[in-house]
Scaffold this motif. Structure first.
Motif, short mmCIF file in Angstrom:
data_model
loop_
_atom_site.label_atom_id
_atom_site.label_comp_id
_atom_site.label_asym_id
_atom_site.label_seq_id
_atom_site.Cartn_x
_atom_site.Cartn_y
_atom_site.Cartn_z
N ILE A 45 0.85 -1.20 0.00
CA ILE A 45 0.00 0.00 0.00
C ILE A 45 0.88 1.24 0.00
N ASN A 46 0.66 2.09 -0.98
CA ASN A 46 1.38 3.36 -1.05
C ASN A 46 0.52 4.43 -0.36
N THR A 47 0.87 4.77 0.86
CA THR A 47 0.06 5.71 1.63
C THR A 47 0.12 7.13 1.08
N LYS A 48 1.13 7.42 0.25
CA LYS A 48 1.24 8.76 -0.33
C LYS A 48 0.18 8.99 -1.41
N LEU A 49 -0.27 7.90 -2.03
CA LEU A 49 -1.30 8.00 -3.07
C LEU A 49 -2.70 7.72 -2.53
N ASP A 85 9.45 5.02 3.42
CA ASP A 85 9.12 5.61 2.12
C ASP A 85 7.62 5.75 1.90
N GLY A 86 6.83 5.44 2.93
CA GLY A 86 5.38 5.60 2.82
C GLY A 86 4.64 4.33 2.45
N TYR A 87 5.35 3.24 2.26
CA TYR A 87 4.71 1.97 1.92
C TYR A 87 4.40 1.18 3.18
N VAL A 88 3.28 0.46 3.13
CA VAL A 88 2.90 -0.49 4.17
C VAL A 88 2.74 -1.84 3.50
N TYR A 89 3.37 -2.86 4.08
CA TYR A 89 3.33 -4.20 3.51
C TYR A 89 2.63 -5.14 4.47
#
Length: 407
Positions: A45-49, A85-89
């Motif tokens: 999941i790209n939390t920045k988008l 970097d804003g990603y959640v895995y």
């Protein structure tokens, strides 16, 4: 492996494979975990988008809920990683056979035994969540996964919510619109405060209808029109399955897709419903989903003809019957062949006509004759040659060697 998030997962022992799904701000990748020694699915999941309400409200809820749930019919989460970097895995259990929506789209309406099995597993998962004071609020076929053994796994708890009670012990109603309109209860569409448990029950009814009929109970292209139909309680079953589905199944569907919340079936009533009577004793029976699934067309055929549905290879083996070889026939290829050749479909048999081979299974035997042709000559009139087929259309033309003529 050029992106930073892929390198991060590789460093933690995950070998990234192919992409299973992709959305506006997330991807689901299949991978192999060296540490776990098994295949997994990784939701990136790209939390920045992602939308602000998702990042601040729904994602934290899912990350908090998933580790608390341990049930055989709820997808298991092995690891949750939050990168700088804003990603959640979210590393979770792999489901090789896709979701229930694609399963029904591919096979059509399911046989009633498989419906009973999958719906029982789903109810067990939801009942477990409710006992943990958690409501899913986004139940739909896309969120029901099937593992390598076709076991149902509930996933996607982004809209889940803990159930709270007030000082008088009454359920605190929700007011947030969650999920898809096609699966949403009418009180939610109307914007009324709702009991999240009863919202789950309505969605269960929609899922049960889809598995039974092969399509949605209501057309959600016009939500206002759909709401009017729902409030009138005009639920219809398509003619092709109306006489095939049992009365208990149709009654359960109507009790769940009930616009009056006070009359809608609760989980306790569902688990004790006559539809599930005797199921516990039959749970050891091999599921037709693991072999060849009898289609609704076949069920209708056997209903009107009074014939007995064919026995799957697994069931035949369990009953001590002879298994006449494996079957790898593709029903869709068979259908296209029949349409192009003008051949009449043979319900319950593969292209070779073996009674042990169902329509959706494959048969590796030589396609010789149709099953409707009987023996054209008695076996005693056959010459006994290995090249002579007693099921051929014309009588045997070989000269029979009598015992007196043998040397």
């Amino acid at each position: 492996m050029g992106e930073p998030w892929e390198r991060l997962l590789k460093d933690r022992g995950y070998k990234i494979q192919n992409t299973l799904g992709e959305g506006a701000y997330s991807k689901v990748k299949s991978a192999y975990s060296n540490r776990l020694g098994r295949e997994v699915a990784i939701k990136c999941i790209n939390t920045k988008l992602a939308p602000k309400d998702f990042v601040e409200k729904f994602l934290p809820r899912e990350l908090q809920t998933l580790p608390l749930l341990r049930h055989e019919n709820i997808v298991r989460v092995y690891e949750i990683l939050e990168a700088s970097d804003g990603y959640v895995y979210i590393v979770m259990e792999a489901a090789r056979n896709g979701d229930m929506l694609r399963f029904v789209q591919k096979r059509g309406a399911l046989p009633e035994y498989d419906i009973k099995r999958y719906f029982w597993e789903l109810c067990q998962a939801i009942n477990y969540c409710h006992e943990k004071n958690i409501c899913h609020r986004d139940l739909k076929c896309e969120n029901l996964l099937l593992d390598k053994n076709f076991k149902l796994l509930l996933t996607d708890f982004g809209f889940s919510k803990p159930m709270n009670t007030d000082a008088r012990g009454r359920m605190v109603l929700s007011s947030t619109f969650c999920g898809s309109a096609a699966y949403a209860a009418p009180e939610i569409i109307q914007g009324k405060p709702y009991d999240p448990r009863m919202h789950d029950m309505w969605s269960l009814g929609v899922i049960l209808y889809i598995m039974s009929c092969g399509h949605m109970p209501f057309d959600d292209s016009n939500v206002k029109k759909m709401l009017k139909i729902q409030l009138k309680n005009h639920l219809r079953f398509p003619p092709r399955v109306n006489d095939v589905l049992s009365g208990e199944l149709k009654t359960l569907i109507r009790q769940l897709i009930q616009p009056d919340v006070t009359q809608r079936a609760t989980m306790a009533k569902v688990l004790e419903h006559p539809f599930f009577y005797g199921y516990q004793e039959l749970r050891t029976r091999p599921s037709t989903a693991l072999n060849a699934t009898t289609s609704v067309a076949q069920q209708i055929y056997h209903y009107f003809t009074g014939s007995r549905p064919p026995t799957s290879p697994a069931a035949a083996a369990a009953a001590g019957q002879e298994d006449k070889g494996g079957c790898s026939h593709d029903a869709r290829r068979q259908s296209r062949h029949q349409e192009s050749s003008g051949a009449r479909p043979r319900h319950g048999f593969c292209e070779t006509g073996h009674t042990s081979c169902e329509v959706t299974s494959t048969c590796d035997s030589t396609p010789a004759v149709e099953t409707r042709h009987r023996r054209s000559h008695d076996a005693t009139d056959c010459c006994g040659s290995s090249t002579c087929d007693p099921y051929q259309r014309s009588p045997c033309t070989h000269k029979r060697v009598r015992p007196s003529h043998r040397k």
